[in-house]
Scaffold this active site. Structure first.
Site, PDB file in Angstrom:
ATOM      1  CG  ASP A 117      27.962  -6.479  14.264  1.00  0.00           C
ATOM      2  OD1 ASP A 117      28.613  -5.591  14.834  1.00  0.00           O
ATOM      3  OD2 ASP A 117      28.039  -6.698  13.032  1.00  0.00           O
ATOM      4  CD1 TRP A 118      27.647  -9.749   8.030  1.00  0.00           C
ATOM      5  CD2 TRP A 118      26.221  -8.633   9.331  1.00  0.00           C
ATOM      6  NE1 TRP A 118      26.624  -9.320   7.235  1.00  0.00           N
ATOM      7  CE2 TRP A 118      25.714  -8.648   8.003  1.00  0.00           C
ATOM      8  CE3 TRP A 118      25.463  -8.001  10.306  1.00  0.00           C
ATOM      9  CZ2 TRP A 118      24.512  -8.048   7.645  1.00  0.00           C
ATOM     10  CZ3 TRP A 118      24.264  -7.407   9.950  1.00  0.00           C
ATOM     11  CH2 TRP A 118      23.792  -7.423   8.641  1.00  0.00           C
TER      12      TRP A 118
END
Ligand code: GLC
Length: 751
Positions: free
Chosen positions: A263-264
C-alpha cells in the site's frame, strides 16, 4: 518523463521485452535498473547519483512503475479505486475526462449478483483502459469485522464467501478489458485507526476461515494481476514484509501468479525495505529514492541476494508484458460515460434493499404525485465515500432531482428550507459539500403540518458518510440517529399518519447504523447505500416501481452496537490526536497499537444466529415488491462435489429477481462450528408473476471444511450435513440432508 535510458551497453543489441525471454532481460539489466523497477516510479526515481523527478503521464494517477526504454520496458499506470477510476479530470479534445461514479462496494455485494458485478467491473475496466491506465487498485475486500470501520463502504460483507465471489466477479469484469485488478488490502486491515501501525492479532482458524478465505476464493477464481499488501501488522509482522503471508501462503499454497505491491507507504524507519523485497513484496509503491538506496545498500553489504531481487523483477516484468502500455494500446480518452451511467443507475437500484414495506406502501401508487422530501440528504445525496475510494464524477443526481426526473413534484416549502440550509453549509464545505452528510436541521411541527396537507407522501432521507483514514463512532450522527433526525421521523410519522398519509425512510449510508429504535415509525425503509453518480435516479426508479429492489443485506444490522462481539475490541471511542502514530504509549494501547480479534470466527451472523441473538435485520435479508416461493430442493453428488437445485417461483404481482442463499449446517464435531454458514448463492433472472426458475448451486467437499489449528489442516468431518436454502440466514425455505465422507488437507503455512 517516466522512462529512463541507461544506454551503457550502447551498440550491443539488447534483449527486448516481449521478444526475448524475460530471464534474458533480467540478466542484461544493471542492478540499479532492477531496483528502479522494484520501487515505484510515481514521482521520483534515482539514477545512482541524483534523484530524478518524474512527471505523471495521466494527471491524478496515483502510481507508476518506471519505464526502462533500452529494454522496451514501458512505464505503467496504477489507478484507484473500487467505485470508479480516480484521476484528475482535464480537458482533452473538447471534453473533460470525468470518470463514472459507480455504486460503492457494499452496494455491489448487496446485489448478490455476480453477473451484475462483473458488468460493473467491465465498465470500470473499460475506463481504466480508455483513460490510458494499466491496472485498477480494486476491489477492496476486507471483511466487515465491525460496522464502524471507516472504509467498510469500499468493502463487501461480513461473510468471506460472499466477499470472495463478489471480488472475483469484479476482477473478471475489470480484467476482461485487458487491464489489471488488484485485491486489497491483504490482509486483516479491518480498522482505519492507526492503520499504519496497528497489529491485527488473529487466531489461525479465524484467519483462514474469515479474513483470508475471501482472498483465497478471488485468487483462485479470477487470477488477479496484483494483490496489495495492507499497512497493518499481522500477528506481529507488517504484512508488507510477511514472507509466510506473501510467499508461503499466497504463492506456494494458493498458486498466485501476479505481483504483490505495498500500500502507499513512503520510506520510514518502522519498516524494513529489504524484508519487504525478501518477503515477496514485488513493488514498493508509490516509490521513493530512499527505498532504492536502501535496497542497493542491502545488496552491497550482502543483506539481500541478487536472486531475491531477480525473482521480484521477473514478477514485475511478467505484469508489465500484460499491460496496455506494453501492447502500445492507443486509448480513446473518451469511454462511453452515458452507457456507464445507465448501468450504474440500474445496478444501484437493483442492489437497493427493501427493509420494510408495511401495507405494501411501495412502490408509490398512481395518485402519489407530490412528495414532501425531508432530510438534507434528499438534496445533498451522498454518492460514495471519501479517500482513495472517491471518484471525480461528472455529476451527482440527488434524490430530489431523481424524483423530479421521474415526474414527481417536490413540495417547494420544505425544499426551500433545506436548500437555504445547504447554501449556508456550502460556505463551510464548498464544492466538497456532496462528500459530507451534513447534520440535519430541526424542522418545526407546524411546517410539517403545513407540508403534510400539501403533499401526498413523505420521504425522509438519512445520510451518512465515512472514508479512509479514520473509523466511525457509536454516537449520534454516526451509528446512532441525532435527536433532530429522531424527532423528524417521529413528527413526520405522527403528522402524516394523522391524515392517512404514508412515510418512507431512505437510508443513504455507507455502513450499518442503528435502526431498531425508530423503524416502527416508518411505513417503509429503503436502504439505498451510496449509489454513485446516478443515485437519485436509482432511488426514484425504486420508489416509483420502475425497478423492483432485489438487494439483500451482506451484513447484520444489530439491535445495538454493543451487541456485536468485536465491539469490545474496536477503537469506537478513539479520536486521533496529532502524533499519535509516533506515540509509543498510544501504540502500546489495546485497539490502537494492536487489536485482539478475540471474537475469532464469531463475526456477524455466525455469532448472532448460532447464539440465537435478536437482531434488527439479519444477514441476507431483503424484501421485494413481489413474493417468492422455494420448492423442490434436491442434491446430487458429482465426484467430490454436491450439486443443489431449487425451484424459485414469483408468487406475487410484480416482476422481480430473487437471490437464493444456501447455508450449510454441519454435524456435531469436536470443533465448535456456526449453526450455519453461507456456502453458495444464486440469483434468478427477472421473473414475471407466476414464472419460476430452477437455480443450481455447487459445493465441493473442501468447501465444507473447517480449519483445525491443532493439525493445521482443513477438515470436513464425515456425517450428515444439511443444506438450508432460503431468503436470508433466518428465513430458511427448503432443507436437504446429504451424507459426506471425511476430507482433510494439511497446510504448511502458519501466519
Ligand atoms: C491508500 C489506500 C489504498 C489506495 C492507495 C493509493 O492509502 O489504502 O487503498 O489504493 O493508497 O491511493
Amino acid at each position: 518523463m517516466c522512462a529512463i535510458d541507461n544506454s551503457v551497453n550502447a551498440g550491443k543489441p539488447l534483449p527486448q521485452l516481449g521478444k526475448a525471454p524475460i530471464d534474458k532481460i533480467v540478466a542484461s539489466m544493471t542492478l540499479l535498473e532492477k531496483v528502479q523497477l522494484l520501487v515505484g516510479g510515481t514521482d521520483e526515481t534515482y539514477d545512482g547519483v541524483n534523484k530524478i523527478k518524474i512527471k505523471k503521464e495521466v494527471p491524478g494517477v496515483v502510481g507508476q512503475t518506471l519505464g526502462i526504454s533500452r529494454f522496451g520496458i514501458p512505464a505503467t499506470l496504477l489507478t484507484d479505486g473500487p467505485a470508479g477510476v480516480r484521476i484528475k479530470p482535464v480537458e482533452v479534445n473538447n471534453h473533460t475526462t470525468y470518470c463514472t461514479g459507480f455504486p460503492i462496494g457494499t452496494l455491489l455485494a448487496s446485489t448478490w449478483d455476480t453477473n451484475a458485478v462483473r458488468e460493473i467491473g467491465t465498465a470500470i475496466g473499460n475506463e481504466v483502459l480508455e483513460y490510458n491506465c494499466d491496472i485498477l487498485l480494486a476491489p477492496g475486500m476486507n471483511i466487515h469485522r465491525n460496522p464502524l470501520c471507516g472504509r467498510n463502504f469500499e468493502y463487501y460483507s461480513e461473510d468471506p464467501y460472499l466477499t470472495g465471489k463478489i471480488a472475483a466477479a469484479m476482477v473478471n469484469g475489470v480484467q476482461s478489458q485487458g487491464v489489471g485488478a488488484t485485491l486489497k488490502h491483504f490482509a486483516a486491515n479491518n480498522q482505519e485507526t492507526l492503520r499504519l501501525h496497528s497489529d491485527s492479532k488473529i487466531s489461525q482458524r479465524a484467519l483462514r476461515e474469515i479474513y483470508l478465505k475471501g482472498f483465497e476464493i478471488a485468487v483462485k477464481e479470477s487470477n488477479p494481476w496484483a494483490i496489495m499488501a495492507s499497512y497493518n501488522k499481522l500477528n506481529g509482522t507488517f504484512t508488507q514484509q510477511h514472507y509466510p503471508l506473501l510467499t508461503s501462503l499466497l504463492r506456494n499454497e494458493w498458486n498466485f501468479k501476479g505481483i504483490v505491491m505495498t500500500d502507499w507507504t513512503s520510506w520510514n524507519n518502522t519498516r524494513n525495505m529489504l524484508d519487504e523485497v525478501k518477503s515477496g513484496d514485488d513493488l514498493l509503491m508509490p516509490g521513493d529514492v530512499t527505498q532504492i538506496k536502501d535496497i542497493l545498500e542491502g545488496v552491497k553489504n550482502g543483506k539481500i541476494s541478487i536472486a531475491e531481487i531477480d525473482r521480484n523483477v521477473k514478477h514485475v516484468l511478467e505484469y508489465i508484458i500484460k499491460t496496455p502500455h506494453f501492447r502500445k494500446y492507443v486509448p480513446s480518452e473518451n469511454p462511453d460515460l452515458k452507457a456507464h451511467a445507465a448501468l450504474t443507475r440500474k445496478i444501484a437500484a437493483e442492489g437497493s434493499i427493501l427493509l420494510r414495506n408495511e401495507g405494501d406502501v411501495l412502490p408509490f401508487n398512481k395518485n402519489m404525485k407530490s412528495v414532501a422530501l425531508f432530510g438534507a440528504g434528499s438534496y445533498n445525496t451522498i454518492a460514495g465515500g471519501t479517500g482513495s475510494g472517491d471518484v471525480n464524477k461528472p455529476y451527482i443526481i440527488s434524490i430530489a432531482q431523481g424524483m423530479e426526473n421521474a415526474g414527481y413534484s417536490i413540495d417547494s416549502d420544505i425544499k426551500d428550507i433545506y436548500t437555504k440550509y445547504l447554501d449556508f453549509e456550502k460556505k463551510q464545505y464548498g464544492d466538497k459539500l456532496n462528500r459530507y452528510a451534513v447534520e440535519d436541521p430541526s424542522i418545526s411541527k407546524d411546517i410539517i403540518e403545513r407540508v403534510a396537507k400539501q403533499a401526498d407522501v413523505a420521504v425522509i432521507t438519512i445520510s451518512r458518510n465515512s472514508g479512509e483514514g479514520k473509523d466511525r463512532h457509536n454516537t449520534p450522527g454516526d451509528f446512532i440517529l441525532t435527536s433532530n433526525e429522531r424527532n423528524l421521523i417521529t413528527d413526520v410519522n405522527e403528522t402524516f399518519h394523522s391524515i392517512g398519509k404514508k412515510v418512507i425512510v431512505v437510508l443513504n449510508i455507507g455502513g450499518v447504523i442503528e435502526t431498531s429504535s425508530w423503524r416502527g415509525s416508518a411505513d417503509a425503509i429503503l436502504l439505498t447505500w451510496q449509489g454513485g453518480e446516478e443515485c437519485g435516479n436509482s432511488v426514484a426508479d425504486v420508489l416509483k416501481g420502475t425497478i423492483n429492489p432485489s438487494g439483500k443485506l451482506p451484513m447484520t444490522f444489530p439491535l445495538n452496537y454493543l451487541d456485536i462481539p468485536s465491539s469490545k475490541n474496536f477503537p469506537s471511542d478513539y479520536y486521533r490526536q496529532e502524533g499519535d502514530g509516533n506515540n509509543q504509549t498510544v501504540l502500546n494501547t489495546k485497539n490502537l497499537g494492536y487489536t485482539e480479534y478475540e471474537e475469532s470466527i464469531w463475526v456477524g451472523y455466525r455469532y448472532f444466529s448460532t447464539n440465537e441473538k435478536t437482531v434488527s435485520y439479519p444477514f441476507g435479508y431483503g424484501l421485494s415488491y413481489t413474493t417468492f416461493n422455494y420448492s423442490n430442493a434436491k442434491v446430487k453428488k458429482q465426484g467430490n462435489s454436491y450439486i443443489f437445485s431449487v425451484c424459485v417461483k414469483n408468487t406475487g404481482r410484480f416482476n422481480g429477481k430473487e437471490a437464493a442463499e444456501l447455508y450449510i449446517t454441519a454435524p456435531k464435531s469436536n470443533i465448535e462450528k456456526p449453526v450455519r454458514e453461507l456456502k453458495a448463492f444464486a440469483k434468478t433472472n427477472l421473473l414475471a408473476p407466476g414464472e419460476s426458475e430452477i437455480l443450481t448451486m455447487k459445493i465441493s467437499i473442501s468447501d465444507l471444511a473447517s480449519f483445525d489449528e491443532n493439525s493445521n489442516s482443513w477438515i470436513t468431518d464425515a456425517g450428515t450435513y444439511t443444506a438450508c436454502i432460503g431468503a436470508s440466514v433466518q428465513d430458511i425455505r427448503q432443507e436437504v440432508a446429504f451424507n459426506v465422507k471425511n476430507y482433510a488437507q494439511k497446510v504448511a503455512t502458519k501466519l
